[in-house]
Scaffold this motif. Sequence first.
Motif, mmCIF file in Angstrom:
data_model
loop_
_atom_site.group_PDB
_atom_site.id
_atom_site.type_symbol
_atom_site.label_atom_id
_atom_site.label_comp_id
_atom_site.label_asym_id
_atom_site.label_seq_id
_atom_site.Cartn_x
_atom_site.Cartn_y
_atom_site.Cartn_z
ATOM 1 N N ILE A 126 8.063 -1.577 -16.482
ATOM 2 C CA ILE A 126 8.184 -2.991 -15.791
ATOM 3 C C ILE A 126 8.947 -2.951 -14.471
ATOM 4 N N ALA A 127 7.953 -3.472 -13.310
ATOM 5 C CA ALA A 127 8.535 -3.092 -12.032
ATOM 6 C C ALA A 127 8.243 -4.461 -11.317
ATOM 7 N N GLU A 128 8.559 -4.600 -9.910
ATOM 8 C CA GLU A 128 8.457 -5.598 -9.378
ATOM 9 C C GLU A 128 7.638 -5.639 -7.931
ATOM 10 N N ASN A 129 7.592 -4.299 -7.318
ATOM 11 C CA ASN A 129 6.492 -4.272 -6.228
ATOM 12 C C ASN A 129 5.802 -3.074 -6.655
ATOM 13 N N MET A 130 4.739 -2.980 -5.710
ATOM 14 C CA MET A 130 3.646 -1.843 -5.713
ATOM 15 C C MET A 130 3.642 -1.452 -4.237
ATOM 16 N N GLN A 131 3.243 0.055 -4.111
ATOM 17 C CA GLN A 131 3.012 0.903 -3.019
ATOM 18 C C GLN A 131 1.648 1.435 -3.375
ATOM 19 N N VAL A 132 0.882 1.734 -1.949
ATOM 20 C CA VAL A 132 -0.406 2.176 -1.736
ATOM 21 C C VAL A 132 -0.314 3.534 -0.762
ATOM 22 N N TRP A 133 -0.797 4.370 -1.161
ATOM 23 C CA TRP A 133 -1.032 5.490 -0.015
ATOM 24 C C TRP A 133 -2.450 5.866 -0.320
ATOM 25 N N HIS A 134 -3.227 6.171 0.945
ATOM 26 C CA HIS A 134 -4.615 6.578 1.149
ATOM 27 C C HIS A 134 -4.353 8.135 1.376
ATOM 28 N N VAL A 135 -4.633 9.292 0.797
ATOM 29 C CA VAL A 135 -4.292 10.390 0.962
ATOM 30 C C VAL A 135 -5.639 11.370 0.826
ATOM 31 N N HIS A 153 3.415 -1.174 1.243
ATOM 32 C CA HIS A 153 3.931 -1.654 0.011
ATOM 33 C C HIS A 153 4.102 -2.954 -0.025
ATOM 34 N N THR A 154 4.371 -3.618 -1.066
ATOM 35 C CA THR A 154 4.893 -5.224 -1.122
ATOM 36 C C THR A 154 6.349 -5.116 -1.246
ATOM 37 N N ALA A 155 6.869 -6.329 -0.867
ATOM 38 C CA ALA A 155 8.303 -6.381 -0.641
ATOM 39 C C ALA A 155 8.848 -7.921 -1.414
ATOM 40 N N ASN A 156 7.705 -8.491 -2.043
ATOM 41 C CA ASN A 156 8.044 -9.911 -2.391
ATOM 42 C C ASN A 156 8.125 -10.029 -4.007
ATOM 43 N N ASN A 157 8.128 -8.841 -4.581
ATOM 44 C CA ASN A 157 8.417 -8.814 -6.088
ATOM 45 C C ASN A 157 7.135 -9.485 -6.887
ATOM 46 N N GLY A 164 4.892 -7.598 -14.974
ATOM 47 C CA GLY A 164 5.484 -6.334 -14.284
ATOM 48 C C GLY A 164 4.864 -5.221 -14.085
ATOM 49 N N ASN A 165 3.470 -5.279 -14.504
ATOM 50 C CA ASN A 165 2.582 -3.990 -14.045
ATOM 51 C C ASN A 165 1.317 -4.309 -13.837
ATOM 52 N N LEU A 166 0.213 -3.457 -13.410
ATOM 53 C CA LEU A 166 -0.924 -3.834 -13.357
ATOM 54 C C LEU A 166 -1.710 -4.128 -14.736
ATOM 55 N N PHE A 305 1.605 3.470 -6.630
ATOM 56 C CA PHE A 305 2.844 3.279 -7.119
ATOM 57 C C PHE A 305 3.460 1.981 -7.565
ATOM 58 N N VAL A 306 4.481 2.000 -8.474
ATOM 59 C CA VAL A 306 4.980 0.916 -8.727
ATOM 60 C C VAL A 306 6.809 1.228 -8.633
ATOM 61 N N ARG A 307 7.682 0.022 -8.569
ATOM 62 C CA ARG A 307 9.143 0.298 -8.482
ATOM 63 C C ARG A 307 9.716 -1.115 -8.850
#
Length: 307
Positions: A126-135, A153-157, A164-166, A305-307
């Motif tokens: 259960i997280a608040e924000n998401m991060q994406v990397w294109h690798v 990444h997002t910063a707005n929760n 809390g998740n996808l 990613f999530v956090r």
Amino acid sequence: MSFWSFLFLTCMVVRHVSGVARSCKQLKDEMQMESSGIYMLSTEHGMEYQTYCDMVTDGGGWTLVASVHENFMLGRCTVGDRWTTQQGNSRNTKGGDLNWINYRSFGTAQGATSDDFKSPAYYDIIAENMQVWHVPNLAESPTWSETAILKYHTANNFLTNHGGNLFNLFTTHTLTQGETLSQTDTAQTCTVAHGPSYQIVYQEGSREMNNASVRAFYGPWADEEYHPGWIQFRPVNNEGAAMAMCSGVRACGCNVEHFCIGGGGYFPEATKQCGDFSSMDNDGYGVGKKWSATREFIEAAVILFVR
């Protein structure tokens, strides 16, 4: 290489922590783990698994939950297209393999840039924000951060509004539409059907990362179809098919198959649209012209990613 050298290197690659944590954030906050890399985590019910932790970005604690990797653009919704369907384009399986909303896991964290990956963290954390990397494809995990062509990444929760998740987000914003839009004004209809979008924060990297860099990767004909600086979920195209997400942009038009990824199992224009990277090769593979994205973008895994 000696047995002891091999054992030492193995221990360096996968970090086992006494009292396995539920998330990378817990490892960071409670166990003071500072190095990014592969760690062991545990689900709520005690199942242990490996995933990658980013312990640096914006304070660290980001848990890798999935990667979307296109291994063969011409293999429309066949083996390997786990985030749409491996069963072929069909009205009978509009939800495809349902991997956005099921408890199935596949792939490995180490191989997340070589094949599709989904860990139990996808539905368990259960997280608040998401991060994406294109690798870039085939990149090894120690190089992901420095070789990524885009990071944000997002910063707005926003995940707090979606369970809390996808997994919970897509349970609500279903990807199983797949019906041709019959209304006269299809543009108005599909834009109304687009799912939620949220602003992103670009991260520093080995190259400049901003709105202009996003536009450089998608085909020029798509420029008027989106606004960069966002991430959007469940965008819908002119034919009524739903993609999973627009990574780095928010759709303002309806030709979303040219810049969005993932989706359900039925696309009315199957030979052009069905697949994890949908129709990013519409006017040639990796040519960066008309509707086609650049080769650099197509040949990079989208890791979540999530956090």
